[in-house]
Design an enzyme around this catalytic site. Structure first.
Site, PDB file in Angstrom:
ATOM      1  CG  HIS A 162     -14.779  19.744 -71.136  1.00 33.66           C
ATOM      2  ND1 HIS A 162     -15.270  19.377 -69.896  1.00 33.66           N
ATOM      3  CD2 HIS A 162     -14.143  20.929 -70.945  1.00 33.66           C
ATOM      4  CE1 HIS A 162     -14.957  20.297 -69.014  1.00 33.66           C
ATOM      5  NE2 HIS A 162     -14.275  21.250 -69.618  1.00 33.66           N
ATOM      6  CD  GLU A 176      -9.651  21.030 -71.739  1.00 33.82           C
ATOM      7  OE1 GLU A 176      -9.286  21.483 -70.633  1.00 33.82           O
ATOM      8  OE2 GLU A 176     -10.743  21.304 -72.275  1.00 33.82           O
ATOM      9  CG  HIS A 177     -11.075  18.689 -67.349  1.00 38.56           C
ATOM     10  ND1 HIS A 177     -11.318  19.175 -66.089  1.00 38.56           N
ATOM     11  CD2 HIS A 177     -11.613  19.596 -68.199  1.00 38.56           C
ATOM     12  CE1 HIS A 177     -11.979  20.322 -66.169  1.00 38.56           C
ATOM     13  NE2 HIS A 177     -12.177  20.593 -67.442  1.00 38.56           N
ATOM     14  CD  GLU A 184     -15.672  23.026 -66.558  1.00 39.56           C
ATOM     15  OE1 GLU A 184     -15.439  23.765 -67.542  1.00 39.56           O
ATOM     16  OE2 GLU A 184     -15.082  21.940 -66.374  1.00 39.56           O
TER      17      GLU A 184
END
Length: 412
Positions: free
Chosen positions: A49, A52-53, A129
């Site tokens: 993740h 991906e950021h 987040e």
């Protein structure tokens, strides 16, 4: 239609999949990496993740701002998401800008630099987040549920990772992860829209030439455990997720039997749970069921929220509905569910964003494109007895339960 679908493999092994839709003006591009959260070891939790950021934060030839400006200059929509079993980078642009979009995407995948200052900034964003995730009861209860169902397994860990692991990631970690998983054999480029396959292959051969061959990534098999997980949190309502093991997505007949069961049981306003729990008894505003499928496992979940003092009654009524659906399913219920499922599938075929993802994920999982007509035939042939048998198999299995609320729930 099968004649609209084409596939090629580049010299380095990258799979190119296209679906021609000549009646649209845009193209939808998906680059699917066959790696996600369940491929991570303990030290890597959250890296898929995080990576991906970082994908849009600068390459050897483009800054993060230049990437954003170039996408905007071609009127493109771009984003990415991480799952347990894949990471997807997607772009949608007008057909005339397909080459430019692929140029940027190829640069991101092959030449991202993962600068220290960008890692530090994105770490703070992901921590926000995670905080937002933990403030949301719906997110938190499902995280607890998966922690319980797949205890101490990658499939039970949060895709977002934890502060303990995220804070340690450096440029070296990202480059090593890229080198291990982002190779030509583990990537699938799928494009749907007003395009010509041969032209796409020529463009991809040029732009993705530096991808190394590599091998397909693997993960530890999942083992459904079940059990209970409780979270004490001061909320206006108490929420529960009740779950059972169900089929993986490899067996399509069983998968679509489970989809139909979910629709009949808790998939809409005419479903049994909605009509009983909400409309008849007024026990919950939100109630429903859903099945999640993975390569080697699956979970059938029932979700509801209610007033604290009504939790036991809610749970009891859900169990009553479970008993009923293991005994009878009417022809009318099954027909409604089939129409819903077929309608969703057939209407989605008109969207190039759906087609691009569909052909890419089909091929990455099954090694072939499964025609919509094949799926519709499977749905059509399912009988009421199939649904009853599926319900009996699922609901006779080990129970998993997660509850979030303000009361002491240890005796529940």
């Amino acid at each position: 239609m099968k004649e609209n679908f084409n596939i090629s493999k580049l010299k380095n092994g990258l799979t190119i999949l296209t679906y021609n839709m000549p009646y649209v003006h845009s193209v939808a591009i998906n680059l699917i990496a066959k790696v996600g959260a369940r491929y991570e070891n303990e030290e890597e939790e959250g890296i898929s993740h995080f990576l991906e950021h970082m994908a849009f934060k600068g390459t050897k030839t483009r800054t993060a701002q230049q990437i954003a400006e170039e996408f905007d200059s071609i009127g493109g929509y771009f984003n990415a998401y991480t799952g347990y079993e894949n990471t997807v980078y997607y772009v949608r642009v007008l057909s005339e800008n397909c080459h430019k979009a692929l140029n940027i995407l190829a640069d991101i995948i092959q030449n991202s630099i993962f600068a220290d200052e960008e890692i530090s900034k994105e770490y703070q964003i992901i921590m926000q987040e995670i905080a937002h995730h933990h403030d949301n009861p719906d997110d938190l209860i499902y995280e607890t549920f998966y922690n319980t169902v797949y205890k101490d397994q990658p499939l039970g860990k949060s895709i977002l990772g934890t502060a303990k692991t995220l804070v340690k990631f450096t440029q070296e970690h990202f480059l090593n992860f890229i080198g291990k998983h982002y190779n030509a054999e583990n990537l699938y480029l799928s494009i749907a829209g007003n395009i010509e396959h041969n032209k796409i292959v020529i463009i991809a051969e040029e732009l993705f030439a530096s991808l190394k061959q590599g091998v397909t990534s693997s993960f530890i098999p999942a083992k459904y455990i079940g059990g209970k997980g409780f979270i004490h949190k001061e909320l206006e309502q108490t929420s529960l997720v009740l779950g059972f093991e169900c089929t993986s997505y490899i067996n399509l007949e069983k998968l679509y039997q489970t989809y139909l069961l979910s629709i009949i049981f808790g998939g809409g306003v005419s479903s049994r749970l909605f009509q009983s729990i909400r409309e008849k008894l007024g026990l919950a505003y939100v109630v429903g069921s859903y099945n999640s499928a993975y390569f080697d496992s699956g979970v059938f979940t029932i979700y509801a929220s209610t007033a604290h003092e009504k939790l036991e009654l809610l749970y009891s009524e859900i169990k009553n509905e479970i008993i009923k659906i293991t005994e009878t399913v009417s022809t009318e219920e099954l027909m409604r569910a089939k129409i819903q499922l077929r309608s969703n599938l057939q209407m989605a075929q008109e969207q190039n964003s759906y087609k691009s993802e569909e052909i890419g994920k089909n091929y990455s999982v099954f090694g072939k494109y499964i025609l919509p007509e094949e799926i519709i035939e499977i749905i059509t042939n399912i009988k009421a007895d199939d649904i009853i048998n599926t319900a009996n198999k699922i609901f006779s299995g080990t129970t998993a339960l997660a509850i979030i609320g303000p009361n002491d729930l240890n005796g529940f």
